[in-house]
Design a protein around this motif. Sequence first.
Motif, PDB file in Angstrom:
ATOM      1  N   MET A   1      26.048  47.633   7.853  1.00 17.15           N
ATOM      2  CA  MET A   1      24.103  47.464   7.200  1.00 17.15           C
ATOM      3  C   MET A   1      23.591  45.903   7.264  1.00 17.15           C
ATOM      4  O   MET A   1      22.469  45.604   7.437  1.00 17.15           O
ATOM      5  CB  MET A   1      23.908  47.909   6.755  1.00 17.15           C
ATOM      6  N   GLY A   2      24.530  45.618   7.241  1.00 14.87           N
ATOM      7  CA  GLY A   2      24.144  43.583   6.964  1.00 14.87           C
ATOM      8  C   GLY A   2      23.588  43.446   4.869  1.00 14.87           C
ATOM      9  O   GLY A   2      24.533  44.042   4.622  1.00 14.87           O
ATOM     10  N   ASP A   3      23.693  42.479   4.550  1.00 14.01           N
ATOM     11  CA  ASP A   3      23.904  42.040   3.496  1.00 14.01           C
ATOM     12  C   ASP A   3      22.235  42.073   3.410  1.00 14.01           C
ATOM     13  O   ASP A   3      21.092  42.734   3.424  1.00 14.01           O
ATOM     14  CB  ASP A   3      23.598  40.550   3.308  1.00 14.01           C
ATOM     15  N   TRP A   4      22.028  42.339   1.625  1.00  8.28           N
ATOM     16  CA  TRP A   4      21.098  43.529   0.744  1.00  8.28           C
ATOM     17  C   TRP A   4      20.382  41.990  -0.291  1.00  8.28           C
ATOM     18  O   TRP A   4      21.482  41.535  -0.670  1.00  8.28           O
ATOM     19  CB  TRP A   4      21.455  45.011   0.288  1.00  8.28           C
ATOM     20  N   VAL A  30      18.092  56.459   6.805  1.00  7.80           N
ATOM     21  CA  VAL A  30      17.346  55.574   7.888  1.00  7.80           C
ATOM     22  C   VAL A  30      19.328  56.637   7.847  1.00  7.80           C
ATOM     23  O   VAL A  30      20.157  56.553   7.004  1.00  7.80           O
ATOM     24  CB  VAL A  30      17.960  54.448   7.812  1.00  7.80           C
ATOM     25  N   PRO A  31      19.895  57.052   9.287  1.00  9.78           N
ATOM     26  CA  PRO A  31      20.978  57.107   9.556  1.00  9.78           C
ATOM     27  C   PRO A  31      21.773  56.371   9.420  1.00  9.78           C
ATOM     28  O   PRO A  31      21.594  55.542  10.102  1.00  9.78           O
ATOM     29  CB  PRO A  31      21.322  58.198  10.526  1.00  9.78           C
ATOM     30  N   SER A  32      22.970  56.657   7.808  1.00 12.54           N
ATOM     31  CA  SER A  32      24.063  55.622   7.718  1.00 12.54           C
ATOM     32  C   SER A  32      24.433  56.058   6.703  1.00 12.54           C
ATOM     33  O   SER A  32      24.512  56.521   6.192  1.00 12.54           O
ATOM     34  CB  SER A  32      23.150  53.715   7.177  1.00 12.54           C
ATOM     35  N   GLU A  33      25.979  55.388   6.224  1.00  9.86           N
ATOM     36  CA  GLU A  33      26.282  55.560   5.553  1.00  9.86           C
ATOM     37  C   GLU A  33      25.909  55.144   3.641  1.00  9.86           C
ATOM     38  O   GLU A  33      24.958  53.755   3.987  1.00  9.86           O
ATOM     39  CB  GLU A  33      28.097  55.172   5.650  1.00  9.86           C
ATOM     40  N   PRO A  34      25.870  55.320   3.226  1.00  7.05           N
ATOM     41  CA  PRO A  34      25.283  55.272   1.941  1.00  7.05           C
ATOM     42  C   PRO A  34      25.880  53.503   1.642  1.00  7.05           C
ATOM     43  O   PRO A  34      27.203  53.463   1.207  1.00  7.05           O
ATOM     44  CB  PRO A  34      25.603  56.114   0.627  1.00  7.05           C
ATOM     45  N   LEU A  35      25.261  52.764   0.906  1.00  3.77           N
ATOM     46  CA  LEU A  35      25.445  51.264   0.516  1.00  3.77           C
ATOM     47  C   LEU A  35      25.674  51.328  -1.073  1.00  3.77           C
ATOM     48  O   LEU A  35      25.584  51.873  -1.986  1.00  3.77           O
ATOM     49  CB  LEU A  35      24.348  50.432   0.181  1.00  3.77           C
ATOM     50  N   GLU A  36      26.943  51.160  -1.208  1.00  2.71           N
ATOM     51  CA  GLU A  36      27.647  50.859  -2.531  1.00  2.71           C
ATOM     52  C   GLU A  36      26.926  49.081  -3.023  1.00  2.71           C
ATOM     53  O   GLU A  36      27.619  48.216  -2.447  1.00  2.71           O
ATOM     54  CB  GLU A  36      28.854  50.615  -3.141  1.00  2.71           C
ATOM     55  N   LEU A  37      26.016  49.026  -3.939  1.00  4.53           N
ATOM     56  CA  LEU A  37      24.814  47.492  -4.521  1.00  4.53           C
ATOM     57  C   LEU A  37      25.639  47.454  -6.133  1.00  4.53           C
ATOM     58  O   LEU A  37      25.715  48.605  -6.643  1.00  4.53           O
ATOM     59  CB  LEU A  37      24.239  47.828  -3.884  1.00  4.53           C
ATOM     60  N   PRO A  38      25.678  46.845  -6.524  1.00  2.37           N
ATOM     61  CA  PRO A  38      25.115  46.219  -8.044  1.00  2.37           C
ATOM     62  C   PRO A  38      23.765  46.616  -8.675  1.00  2.37           C
ATOM     63  O   PRO A  38      23.252  46.559  -7.563  1.00  2.37           O
ATOM     64  CB  PRO A  38      25.562  45.206  -8.695  1.00  2.37           C
ATOM     65  N   HIS A  39      23.946  47.050  -9.450  1.00  2.59           N
ATOM     66  CA  HIS A  39      22.950  47.457 -10.814  1.00  2.59           C
ATOM     67  C   HIS A  39      22.340  46.456 -10.830  1.00  2.59           C
ATOM     68  O   HIS A  39      22.033  45.025 -10.180  1.00  2.59           O
ATOM     69  CB  HIS A  39      23.585  48.043 -11.898  1.00  2.59           C
ATOM     70  N   TYR A  52      15.894  53.829   3.705  1.00  2.93           N
ATOM     71  CA  TYR A  52      14.871  54.112   3.775  1.00  2.93           C
ATOM     72  C   TYR A  52      13.948  53.278   4.241  1.00  2.93           C
ATOM     73  O   TYR A  52      14.355  52.144   4.464  1.00  2.93           O
ATOM     74  CB  TYR A  52      14.436  54.671   2.650  1.00  2.93           C
ATOM     75  N   GLU A  53      13.653  54.376   5.819  1.00  4.33           N
ATOM     76  CA  GLU A  53      12.416  53.743   5.651  1.00  4.33           C
ATOM     77  C   GLU A  53      11.024  54.025   5.841  1.00  4.33           C
ATOM     78  O   GLU A  53      10.413  55.038   5.449  1.00  4.33           O
ATOM     79  CB  GLU A  53      12.053  53.254   7.537  1.00  4.33           C
ATOM     80  N   VAL A  54       9.816  53.471   5.605  1.00  3.14           N
ATOM     81  CA  VAL A  54       8.301  54.069   5.514  1.00  3.14           C
ATOM     82  C   VAL A  54       7.647  53.597   6.296  1.00  3.14           C
ATOM     83  O   VAL A  54       7.727  52.077   6.831  1.00  3.14           O
ATOM     84  CB  VAL A  54       7.764  53.823   4.161  1.00  3.14           C
ATOM     85  N   ASP A  55       6.723  53.534   6.851  1.00  2.00           N
ATOM     86  CA  ASP A  55       5.218  53.478   7.697  1.00  2.00           C
ATOM     87  C   ASP A  55       3.931  52.706   7.002  1.00  2.00           C
ATOM     88  O   ASP A  55       3.871  53.244   6.878  1.00  2.00           O
ATOM     89  CB  ASP A  55       4.529  54.349   8.773  1.00  2.00           C
ATOM     90  N   ALA A  64      16.461  49.937   0.357  1.00  2.00           N
ATOM     91  CA  ALA A  64      17.764  50.992   0.000  1.00  2.00           C
ATOM     92  C   ALA A  64      17.736  51.032  -1.703  1.00  2.00           C
ATOM     93  O   ALA A  64      16.793  50.967  -2.154  1.00  2.00           O
ATOM     94  CB  ALA A  64      19.129  50.527  -0.066  1.00  2.00           C
ATOM     95  N   ALA A  65      17.503  52.060  -1.635  1.00  3.02           N
ATOM     96  CA  ALA A  65      16.940  53.167  -3.036  1.00  3.02           C
ATOM     97  C   ALA A  65      17.382  54.014  -3.922  1.00  3.02           C
ATOM     98  O   ALA A  65      18.292  54.500  -3.396  1.00  3.02           O
ATOM     99  CB  ALA A  65      15.740  53.515  -3.222  1.00  3.02           C
TER     100      ALA A  65
END
Length: 115
Positions: A1-4, A30-39, A52-55, A64-65
């Motif tokens: 999914m790339g960098d965040w 958004v269909p994807s694996e959950p991301l493991e990210l730092p707080h 997620y996505e919003v219009d 990501a949330a």
Amino acid sequence: MGDWKPVTVVSEGQGVIAGINPWRYEWRSVPSEPLELPHPLYRRQRHRFDVYEVDGPEGPVRFAATELSPGCYGFYVPTSGFDQRDSRQCLALQPSRIQRLVRRAASFIKPARHD
């Protein structure tokens, strides 16, 4: 999914991502694996973030949330396609306010009792 890139930590209903308040829109998973990210504030803590996505008014906004503690949410945005000029819009709250909110949210968490 790339960098965040971390955006902010906010109370539910607050915050701005890419110029919009995501709470005013319907979130689509958004269909994807959950991301493991730092707080976003406490980098040693790792959390699972869903994408997620919003219009938004100017097209789709992806982020990501996760709920870091009751009523306290962390947000990330993808770095690819992220316009640095918009970074000021992403920070809805000053760091000191964010840390106060995190401390307040943490005060609701009761430590485990070891009897």
